[in-house]
Design a protein around this motif. Sequence first.
Motif, PDB file in Angstrom:
ATOM      1  N   VAL A 290       0.843  -1.200   0.000  1.00  0.00           N
ATOM      2  CA  VAL A 290       0.000   0.000   0.000  1.00  0.00           C
ATOM      3  C   VAL A 290       0.873   1.244   0.000  1.00  0.00           C
ATOM      4  O   VAL A 290       0.636   2.207  -0.762  1.00  0.00           O
ATOM      5  N   LEU A 291       1.911   1.249   0.851  1.00  0.00           N
ATOM      6  CA  LEU A 291       2.823   2.389   0.924  1.00  0.00           C
ATOM      7  C   LEU A 291       3.577   2.562  -0.393  1.00  0.00           C
ATOM      8  O   LEU A 291       3.778   3.684  -0.863  1.00  0.00           O
ATOM      9  N   VAL A 292       4.001   1.431  -0.992  1.00  0.00           N
ATOM     10  CA  VAL A 292       4.722   1.495  -2.265  1.00  0.00           C
ATOM     11  C   VAL A 292       3.841   2.117  -3.342  1.00  0.00           C
ATOM     12  O   VAL A 292       4.295   2.952  -4.135  1.00  0.00           O
ATOM     13  N   ALA A 293       2.570   1.705  -3.381  1.00  0.00           N
ATOM     14  CA  ALA A 293       1.653   2.242  -4.387  1.00  0.00           C
ATOM     15  C   ALA A 293       1.493   3.753  -4.228  1.00  0.00           C
ATOM     16  O   ALA A 293       1.528   4.505  -5.213  1.00  0.00           O
ATOM     17  N   LEU A 294       1.326   4.202  -2.987  1.00  0.00           N
ATOM     18  CA  LEU A 294       1.129   5.625  -2.742  1.00  0.00           C
ATOM     19  C   LEU A 294       2.396   6.436  -3.028  1.00  0.00           C
ATOM     20  O   LEU A 294       2.339   7.510  -3.632  1.00  0.00           O
ATOM     21  N   ILE A 295       3.560   5.911  -2.588  1.00  0.00           N
ATOM     22  CA  ILE A 295       4.822   6.620  -2.828  1.00  0.00           C
ATOM     23  C   ILE A 295       5.142   6.645  -4.318  1.00  0.00           C
ATOM     24  O   ILE A 295       5.593   7.658  -4.858  1.00  0.00           O
TER      25      ILE A 295
ATOM     26  N   ALA B 161       9.547   0.615   9.299  1.00  0.00           N
ATOM     27  CA  ALA B 161      10.267  -0.413   8.540  1.00  0.00           C
ATOM     28  C   ALA B 161       9.570  -0.667   7.208  1.00  0.00           C
ATOM     29  O   ALA B 161      10.218  -0.754   6.158  1.00  0.00           O
ATOM     30  N   GLY B 162       8.234  -0.798   7.252  1.00  0.00           N
ATOM     31  CA  GLY B 162       7.493  -0.993   6.017  1.00  0.00           C
ATOM     32  C   GLY B 162       7.658   0.181   5.066  1.00  0.00           C
ATOM     33  O   GLY B 162       7.794   0.000   3.849  1.00  0.00           O
ATOM     34  N   LEU B 163       7.672   1.399   5.640  1.00  0.00           N
ATOM     35  CA  LEU B 163       7.873   2.592   4.822  1.00  0.00           C
ATOM     36  C   LEU B 163       9.249   2.572   4.162  1.00  0.00           C
ATOM     37  O   LEU B 163       9.390   2.897   2.974  1.00  0.00           O
ATOM     38  N   CYS B 164      10.275   2.181   4.932  1.00  0.00           N
ATOM     39  CA  CYS B 164      11.634   2.139   4.376  1.00  0.00           C
ATOM     40  C   CYS B 164      11.768   1.051   3.313  1.00  0.00           C
ATOM     41  O   CYS B 164      12.454   1.247   2.300  1.00  0.00           O
ATOM     42  N   PHE B 165      11.133  -0.107   3.537  1.00  0.00           N
ATOM     43  CA  PHE B 165      11.143  -1.133   2.499  1.00  0.00           C
ATOM     44  C   PHE B 165      10.456  -0.601   1.233  1.00  0.00           C
ATOM     45  O   PHE B 165      10.888  -0.872   0.110  1.00  0.00           O
ATOM     46  N   GLY B 166       9.365   0.151   1.442  1.00  0.00           N
ATOM     47  CA  GLY B 166       8.690   0.763   0.306  1.00  0.00           C
ATOM     48  C   GLY B 166       9.572   1.773  -0.409  1.00  0.00           C
ATOM     49  O   GLY B 166       9.628   1.816  -1.643  1.00  0.00           O
ATOM     50  N   LEU B 167      10.287   2.599   0.376  1.00  0.00           N
ATOM     51  CA  LEU B 167      11.199   3.578  -0.219  1.00  0.00           C
ATOM     52  C   LEU B 167      12.314   2.897  -0.998  1.00  0.00           C
ATOM     53  O   LEU B 167      12.752   3.403  -2.038  1.00  0.00           O
ATOM     54  N   SER B 168      12.780   1.749  -0.499  1.00  0.00           N
ATOM     55  CA  SER B 168      13.842   1.034  -1.218  1.00  0.00           C
ATOM     56  C   SER B 168      13.330   0.547  -2.572  1.00  0.00           C
ATOM     57  O   SER B 168      14.034   0.654  -3.585  1.00  0.00           O
ATOM     58  N   ALA B 169      12.101   0.016  -2.599  1.00  0.00           N
ATOM     59  CA  ALA B 169      11.532  -0.439  -3.869  1.00  0.00           C
ATOM     60  C   ALA B 169      11.371   0.722  -4.843  1.00  0.00           C
ATOM     61  O   ALA B 169      11.707   0.612  -6.033  1.00  0.00           O
ATOM     62  N   ILE B 170      10.876   1.865  -4.336  1.00  0.00           N
ATOM     63  CA  ILE B 170      10.707   3.042  -5.183  1.00  0.00           C
ATOM     64  C   ILE B 170      12.068   3.572  -5.644  1.00  0.00           C
ATOM     65  O   ILE B 170      12.245   3.992  -6.794  1.00  0.00           O
ATOM     66  N   GLY B 171      13.055   3.540  -4.736  1.00  0.00           N
ATOM     67  CA  GLY B 171      14.398   3.995  -5.103  1.00  0.00           C
ATOM     68  C   GLY B 171      14.985   3.175  -6.236  1.00  0.00           C
ATOM     69  O   GLY B 171      15.515   3.727  -7.214  1.00  0.00           O
ATOM     70  N   PHE B 172      14.872   1.856  -6.132  1.00  0.00           N
ATOM     71  CA  PHE B 172      15.434   0.991  -7.171  1.00  0.00           C
ATOM     72  C   PHE B 172      14.668   1.136  -8.482  1.00  0.00           C
ATOM     73  O   PHE B 172      15.252   1.159  -9.563  1.00  0.00           O
ATOM     74  N   ARG B 173      13.338   1.217  -8.387  1.00  0.00           N
ATOM     75  CA  ARG B 173      12.521   1.425  -9.589  1.00  0.00           C
ATOM     76  C   ARG B 173      12.869   2.778 -10.239  1.00  0.00           C
ATOM     77  O   ARG B 173      13.034   2.869 -11.454  1.00  0.00           O
ATOM     78  N   GLY B 174      13.002   3.824  -9.417  1.00  0.00           N
ATOM     79  CA  GLY B 174      13.344   5.137  -9.951  1.00  0.00           C
ATOM     80  C   GLY B 174      14.721   5.157 -10.593  1.00  0.00           C
ATOM     81  O   GLY B 174      14.922   5.795 -11.627  1.00  0.00           O
TER      82      GLY B 174
END
Length: 297
Positions: free
Chosen positions: A106-111, A161-174
């Motif tokens: 959910v966090l990944v989708a929003l970020i 932690a979930g937010l940071c995991f989400g940020l990592s996914a967004i970082g790598f995708r970006g």
Amino acid sequence: MLWIPVTLAAAIAQTGRNAAQRGLTERLGTLGATNVRFLYGLPFACAFLALALWASGSAVPTLTPRALTFTALGALAQIAATALMLQAMRTQGFGIVTAWLKIEPVLVALIGWAVLGEELTLAMLAAIAVAVAGVLVMTLKPGQGRSLLTDLRPATLGLLAGLCFGLSAIGFRGAITALPDGSFLIRALTILALALALQTLALGAWLALKDRAALTGSARAFLPSLAAGFLGALASAFWFTGFALTTAANVRTLALVEVVLALLVARFAFGQRATTRQLAGIAILLCGVLLLLRSQP
């Protein structure tokens, strides 16, 4: 739709890596075992990239400042997420912390929508919500749901932690999408090698200062560390390829099937049977995944 088999392959490889790391955590400590996935995974990631470059006759893509920034964000966010997760597990049960972590899609989708401008439809949000609900049913035992609301500190750590995991996914995708040239596979493997190099340096420096025994212990456990490093690099190669093909939200939602794979490993490798509640959660999770796949254009 190539991202679907790629993501499933990533989940399978990551389940194998987790099983390989099971004994390393007891021998090296949690951070020492975590470092193994970076330190021993880096040579394999570089080998994957070299093989792909040789097979395609391509060159390494140009590393733009935007790609470097996003890679650093993803690499450091992943380390921070691991540290926050471990801290939360010191004060709460594994199930409750896992439940908080699985809010990640959910966090990944929003970020992803806010930072990268990725598409986010109501059908996708509904599918993600159903899949996350399935994980919560699987993870939480009766009566534990109250702890999610009443135990503020572990809840905060788990969400962070979930937010940071989400940020990592967004970082790598970006980072992957910021590379100006190269095929999706070359771009994915380039960012993977760069991210693992940054993580190896950052966590290695920390362990050199704070826990040298954990740093040197991986050399004594060479063969299991090598196996964990290979499986970790293989899983990451698939994850990053998935990020190159579709949104991070799609990848991280489908990745929830890893919970099902973990239950299968527990059943057939360790003789641990799934409960009725867990089977119900699996059914809900799979419904969410099917809804997500149907929502794709």
